[in-house]
Scaffold this motif. Structure first.
Motif, PDB file in Angstrom:
ATOM      1  N   UNK A  10      29.929  31.001  41.925  1.00  0.00           N
ATOM      2  CA  UNK A  10      29.575  31.825  40.764  1.00  0.00           C
ATOM      3  C   UNK A  10      28.368  32.702  41.091  1.00  0.00           C
ATOM      4  N   UNK A  11      28.355  33.874  40.507  1.00  0.00           N
ATOM      5  CA  UNK A  11      27.275  34.829  40.723  1.00  0.00           C
ATOM      6  C   UNK A  11      26.947  35.492  39.403  1.00  0.00           C
ATOM      7  N   UNK A  12      25.744  36.081  39.287  1.00  0.00           N
ATOM      8  CA  UNK A  12      25.412  36.775  38.046  1.00  0.00           C
ATOM      9  C   UNK A  12      26.382  37.933  37.797  1.00  0.00           C
ATOM     10  N   UNK A  16      28.528  41.138  40.276  1.00  0.00           N
ATOM     11  CA  UNK A  16      29.973  41.193  40.476  1.00  0.00           C
ATOM     12  C   UNK A  16      30.371  42.586  40.960  1.00  0.00           C
ATOM     13  N   UNK A  17      31.360  42.645  41.843  1.00  0.00           N
ATOM     14  CA  UNK A  17      31.849  43.946  42.334  1.00  0.00           C
ATOM     15  C   UNK A  17      32.493  44.710  41.167  1.00  0.00           C
ATOM     16  N   UNK A  18      32.273  46.018  41.106  1.00  0.00           N
ATOM     17  CA  UNK A  18      32.859  46.835  40.029  1.00  0.00           C
ATOM     18  C   UNK A  18      34.367  46.704  39.998  1.00  0.00           C
ATOM     19  N   UNK A  19      34.900  46.624  38.805  1.00  0.00           N
ATOM     20  CA  UNK A  19      36.342  46.548  38.536  1.00  0.00           C
ATOM     21  C   UNK A  19      36.985  45.273  39.068  1.00  0.00           C
ATOM     22  N   UNK A  54      32.220  46.881  34.617  1.00  0.00           N
ATOM     23  CA  UNK A  54      32.665  48.274  34.612  1.00  0.00           C
ATOM     24  C   UNK A  54      31.636  49.207  35.218  1.00  0.00           C
ATOM     25  N   UNK A  55      30.361  48.957  34.919  1.00  0.00           N
ATOM     26  CA  UNK A  55      29.304  49.857  35.399  1.00  0.00           C
ATOM     27  C   UNK A  55      27.990  49.092  35.454  1.00  0.00           C
TER      28      UNK A  55
END
Length: 88
Positions: A10-12, A16-19, A54-55
């Protein structure tokens, strides 16, 4: 013989990578004010909920926009750091 599988940690949400879809693994409620925690709960944000980044603002600052179910929600960066996501 064992077969090793790679399961991402798990990561914040802000990392997280976009999309890339993810599932909420937990929320560090202690990092949030009462009103911030109440707002997240009102959105239905809790363990197991699907999210998608998303952004995110450039250079680690600015707001973070995420899709929670069918809603698009904007968070301050410190709130997005309190939401831990398991990448799918």
């Amino acid at each position: 013989m064992t077969i090793a599988t790679h399961i991402p940690l798990p990561q914040p949400l802000a990392s997280l990578r976009r999309r890339a879809p993810g599932t909420v693994a937990g929320v560090d409620w202690a990092l949030l004010s009462d009103s911030e925690a109440r707002r997240l709960r009102e959105f239905g944000l809790d363990e197991g909920v699907e999210v998608e980044l998303l952004h995110a603002g450039r250079f680690g600052s600015g707001p973070v926009a995420a899709r929670i179910g069918r809603m698009t929600v904007t968070f301050r960066r410190h709130i997005a750091r309190a939401i831990h996501v398991q990448p799918v």
